[in-house]
Scaffold this motif. Structure first.
Motif, mmCIF file in Angstrom:
data_model
loop_
_atom_site.group_PDB
_atom_site.id
_atom_site.type_symbol
_atom_site.label_atom_id
_atom_site.label_comp_id
_atom_site.label_asym_id
_atom_site.label_seq_id
_atom_site.Cartn_x
_atom_site.Cartn_y
_atom_site.Cartn_z
ATOM 1 N N LEU A 266 0.829 -1.214 0.000
ATOM 2 C CA LEU A 266 0.000 0.000 0.000
ATOM 3 C C LEU A 266 0.865 1.268 0.000
ATOM 4 O O LEU A 266 0.555 2.248 -0.680
ATOM 5 C CB LEU A 266 -0.935 0.017 1.213
ATOM 6 C CG LEU A 266 -2.165 -0.897 1.128
ATOM 7 C CD1 LEU A 266 -2.883 -0.954 2.472
ATOM 8 C CD2 LEU A 266 -3.131 -0.425 0.032
ATOM 9 N N VAL A 267 1.959 1.228 0.745
ATOM 10 C CA VAL A 267 2.865 2.396 0.783
ATOM 11 C C VAL A 267 3.446 2.627 -0.607
ATOM 12 O O VAL A 267 3.527 3.760 -1.098
ATOM 13 C CB VAL A 267 3.991 2.188 1.833
ATOM 14 C CG1 VAL A 267 5.068 3.255 1.704
ATOM 15 C CG2 VAL A 267 3.416 2.184 3.239
ATOM 16 N N ARG A 268 3.824 1.535 -1.261
ATOM 17 C CA ARG A 268 4.377 1.647 -2.612
ATOM 18 C C ARG A 268 3.327 2.206 -3.572
ATOM 19 O O ARG A 268 3.596 3.114 -4.354
ATOM 20 C CB ARG A 268 4.841 0.257 -3.064
ATOM 21 C CG ARG A 268 5.693 0.306 -4.295
ATOM 22 C CD ARG A 268 6.214 -1.039 -4.653
ATOM 23 N NE ARG A 268 7.082 -1.587 -3.614
ATOM 24 C CZ ARG A 268 7.252 -2.883 -3.377
ATOM 25 N NH1 ARG A 268 6.600 -3.771 -4.075
ATOM 26 N NH2 ARG A 268 8.066 -3.289 -2.437
ATOM 27 N N LYS A 269 2.104 1.670 -3.477
ATOM 28 C CA LYS A 269 1.013 2.140 -4.354
ATOM 29 C C LYS A 269 0.715 3.609 -4.125
ATOM 30 O O LYS A 269 0.486 4.370 -5.062
ATOM 31 C CB LYS A 269 -0.272 1.347 -4.047
ATOM 32 C CG LYS A 269 -0.561 0.246 -5.030
ATOM 33 C CD LYS A 269 -2.019 -0.164 -4.897
ATOM 34 C CE LYS A 269 -2.121 -1.667 -4.770
ATOM 35 N NZ LYS A 269 -3.414 -2.150 -4.322
ATOM 36 N N ALA A 270 0.683 4.017 -2.851
ATOM 37 C CA ALA A 270 0.371 5.406 -2.522
ATOM 38 C C ALA A 270 1.438 6.339 -3.088
ATOM 39 O O ALA A 270 1.132 7.411 -3.623
ATOM 40 C CB ALA A 270 0.277 5.572 -1.001
ATOM 41 N N ASP A 331 -11.358 -1.429 5.989
ATOM 42 C CA ASP A 331 -10.289 -1.204 5.018
ATOM 43 C C ASP A 331 -9.006 -0.785 5.733
ATOM 44 O O ASP A 331 -9.027 -0.282 6.851
ATOM 45 C CB ASP A 331 -10.691 -0.156 3.969
ATOM 46 C CG ASP A 331 -11.012 1.199 4.594
ATOM 47 O OD1 ASP A 331 -11.326 1.231 5.797
ATOM 48 O OD2 ASP A 331 -10.937 2.210 3.883
ATOM 49 N N VAL A 332 -7.913 -1.053 5.053
ATOM 50 C CA VAL A 332 -6.602 -0.661 5.567
ATOM 51 C C VAL A 332 -5.997 0.258 4.524
ATOM 52 O O VAL A 332 -6.166 0.046 3.322
ATOM 53 C CB VAL A 332 -5.714 -1.913 5.762
ATOM 54 C CG1 VAL A 332 -4.267 -1.534 5.975
ATOM 55 C CG2 VAL A 332 -6.216 -2.717 6.946
ATOM 56 N N GLY A 333 -5.329 1.322 4.961
ATOM 57 C CA GLY A 333 -4.781 2.262 3.989
ATOM 58 C C GLY A 333 -3.410 2.772 4.381
ATOM 59 O O GLY A 333 -2.943 2.564 5.510
ATOM 60 N N ALA A 334 -2.769 3.439 3.411
ATOM 61 C CA ALA A 334 -1.487 4.095 3.676
ATOM 62 C C ALA A 334 -1.550 5.506 3.127
ATOM 63 O O ALA A 334 -1.933 5.713 1.970
ATOM 64 C CB ALA A 334 -0.345 3.332 3.020
ATOM 65 N N ILE A 335 -1.231 6.475 3.979
ATOM 66 C CA ILE A 335 -1.087 7.855 3.524
ATOM 67 C C ILE A 335 0.414 8.107 3.487
ATOM 68 O O ILE A 335 1.113 7.806 4.451
ATOM 69 C CB ILE A 335 -1.678 8.872 4.530
ATOM 70 C CG1 ILE A 335 -3.080 8.465 4.949
ATOM 71 C CG2 ILE A 335 -1.664 10.284 3.972
ATOM 72 C CD1 ILE A 335 -3.507 9.154 6.232
ATOM 73 N N VAL A 336 0.873 8.669 2.369
ATOM 74 C CA VAL A 336 2.292 9.002 2.282
ATOM 75 C C VAL A 336 2.401 10.505 2.027
ATOM 76 O O VAL A 336 1.894 11.012 1.021
ATOM 77 C CB VAL A 336 2.974 8.199 1.143
ATOM 78 C CG1 VAL A 336 4.404 8.679 0.946
ATOM 79 C CG2 VAL A 336 2.958 6.715 1.471
ATOM 80 N N LEU A 337 3.016 11.200 2.968
ATOM 81 C CA LEU A 337 3.247 12.633 2.807
ATOM 82 C C LEU A 337 4.688 12.819 2.360
ATOM 83 O O LEU A 337 5.610 12.361 3.034
ATOM 84 C CB LEU A 337 3.003 13.343 4.152
ATOM 85 C CG LEU A 337 3.474 14.795 4.283
ATOM 86 C CD1 LEU A 337 2.694 15.721 3.350
ATOM 87 C CD2 LEU A 337 3.314 15.278 5.731
ATOM 88 N N LEU A 338 4.858 13.444 1.187
ATOM 89 C CA LEU A 338 6.211 13.715 0.682
ATOM 90 C C LEU A 338 6.431 15.212 0.751
ATOM 91 O O LEU A 338 5.652 15.984 0.182
ATOM 92 C CB LEU A 338 6.336 13.240 -0.771
ATOM 93 C CG LEU A 338 6.124 11.752 -1.017
ATOM 94 C CD1 LEU A 338 5.982 11.468 -2.502
ATOM 95 C CD2 LEU A 338 7.286 10.954 -0.438
ATOM 96 N N SER A 339 7.481 15.618 1.429
ATOM 97 C CA SER A 339 7.687 17.050 1.616
ATOM 98 C C SER A 339 9.055 17.480 1.093
ATOM 99 O O SER A 339 9.990 16.687 1.058
ATOM 100 C CB SER A 339 7.560 17.358 3.109
ATOM 101 O OG SER A 339 7.440 18.729 3.281
ATOM 102 N N GLY A 340 9.114 18.748 0.684
ATOM 103 C CA GLY A 340 10.365 19.262 0.114
ATOM 104 C C GLY A 340 10.625 18.671 -1.266
ATOM 105 O O GLY A 340 11.775 18.463 -1.647
ATOM 106 N N VAL A 341 9.540 18.398 -2.005
ATOM 107 C CA VAL A 341 9.727 17.812 -3.343
ATOM 108 C C VAL A 341 10.207 18.899 -4.304
ATOM 109 O O VAL A 341 9.812 20.063 -4.206
ATOM 110 C CB VAL A 341 8.436 17.147 -3.895
ATOM 111 C CG1 VAL A 341 8.067 15.941 -3.072
ATOM 112 C CG2 VAL A 341 7.266 18.133 -3.948
#
Ligand code: GDP
Length: 386
Positions: A266-270, A331-341
């Motif tokens: 899920l992390v990869r997909k997100a 359901d199970v989920g993954a939120i990925v916050l990417l910062s400083g992109v």
């Protein structure tokens, strides 16, 4: 984490309205206060959830409640002139109880595009709490003026806020959808992603396994500076008494390996799927992985593996991770916050089109002045009345 939300302009107001609906639906109350600011009376009237006393009309002296059109310089000017009106609403916010301000605005229009940077500067001067922006980029089909507005607003806002979270309408529109229903759907997507993130930092430490729950300070540290984007992926979990599995497992049995693999995937997909602002995830400076779902479906190893994968993907040592337990969810989920992109093709493209639009506007304006002079010129043979 506790937020004071300020929706600036039409898009900003509608999205803050949607945040309020989401906040009460999940019973979380990460929204401590919600304010809507606009130069158009009708837009303020159209809101459903922002309290009446927190709807601030600005620019009345200049635009008489009719809005600023798509003139973001005028949007900035009326905000500057009426900043005390906005401060009046902010004075009612229990600022000592909030973790941050979040200013939400469509960057392609006039009021929010021009006003958000002015308000951000003002808030930063007065308060010590972080000031974040949530900027909505226009669709590429909206035309030159919206692109030019967005590029200028982006350039200004990014320097005034602690972090600019971005959502690109262009990446999220669907063919064959009307603008109105399209925005309703898109606004729900925006609120689900950013709402889940902010709600995650608001879980009481004694609600569940305290040490693995994401804390608001982890969100704040991840949002230290720059531009951010969010990815989200989820899947329904077959509970042990559903389907085929039921004959092999008891109700309470927890399959560690399955949960770990599920979370890593899920992390990869997100991360590699559709981000709120599409970009090269590898260019991120910092990151945060949040695992959501019922506690019996989450395990620490899953978040840790997902976190490690993101560390490898970004080459960053500043990747944080934790849980947002949501008891009873299937359901199970993954939120990925990417910062400083930094590798963001959409921003490069926006700036390029904006520069061209600016040059074209200047040429058209100069030509129009010349043409008008020719139109009224009689070679000195006709006298004006006075
Ligand atoms: P303002 O009222 O002058 O600040 O301008 P608007 O907020 O109406 O529009 C600015 C931009 O926001 C437009 O170019 C659209 O791209 C976008 N926009 C307008 N309404 C919505 C909305 O409800 N949702 C989203 N996601 N974007 C919107």
């Amino acid at each position: 984490m506790k937020l004071a939300l300020i929706g600036f302009g039409q898009a900003g107001g509608k999205i803050v309205d949607e945040f309020l609906a989401y906040d009460s639906a999940i019973d979380n109350s990460f929204v401590e206060a919600a304010i809507a600011v606009n130069s158009a009376t009708t837009d303020l009237r159209g809101l459903d959830h922002v309290p009446q006393e927190n709807r601030v009309l600005i620019g009345q002296a200049r635009v008489k409640g009719h809005g600023v059109g798509a003139d973001n310089e005028l949007g900035a000017a009326v905000t500057e002139a009426d900043i005390d009106e906005i401060q009046g609403a902010i004075d009612r916010v229990p600022v000592h109880e909030i973790d941050a301000f979040l200013i939400v605005a469509g960057m392609g229009g006039g009021t929010g595009s021009g006003g958000a940077p002015v308000l951000a500067r003002h808030l930063k001067r007065i308060h010590t709490e972080p000031v974040y922006g949530l900027g909505i980029l226009p669709g590429t089909d909206e035309g030159g003026i919206y692109t030019l507005n967005a590029a200028r607003s982006f350039k200004t806002l990014v320097d005034e806020v602690d972090n600019l979270l971005v959502f690109d309408n262009d990446a999220w529109r669907s063919a064959g959808e009307s603008v109105g229903s399209g925005y309703d759907r898109i606004n729900r997507e925006i609120v689900e992603r950013f709402g889940l993130l902010f709600a995650a930092g608001e879980v009481g430490q004694n609600d569940h396994v305290a040490e693995s729950v994401v804390d608001s300070s982890e969100i704040i540290n991840t949002l230290e500076s720059g531009v951010s984007t969010i990815g989200y992926a989820s899947e329904t979990v077959e509970s042990a008494n559903d389907g085929l599995l039921s004959s092999f497992r008891s109700d309470t049995e927890f399959d560690e390996g399955t949960a770990t693999n599920r979370m890593t995937s899920l992390v990869r997909k997100a991360t590699l799927g559709r981000l709120t602002l599409p970009c090269d995830a590898a260019s991120a400076d910092r990151g945060l992985v949040v695992a959501t779902g019922s506690p019996e479906h989450l395990n620490r190893k899953g978040v840790e593996r997902g976190r490690q994968w993101l560390e490898d993907e970004t080459g960053s040592m500043e990747i944080r991770g934790g849980d947002y337990p949501l008891p009873g969810r299937d359901d199970v989920g993954a939120i990925v916050l990417l910062s400083g992109v930094t590798a963001v093709p959409r921003i490069d493209q926006l700036q390029q089109v904006a520069i061209e639009a600016q040059e074209t506007t200047e040429t058209v304006r100069a030509n129009a002045q010349e043409d008008f002079a020719t139109l009224v010129d009689t070679g000195g043979e006709l006298d004006a009345l006075f």
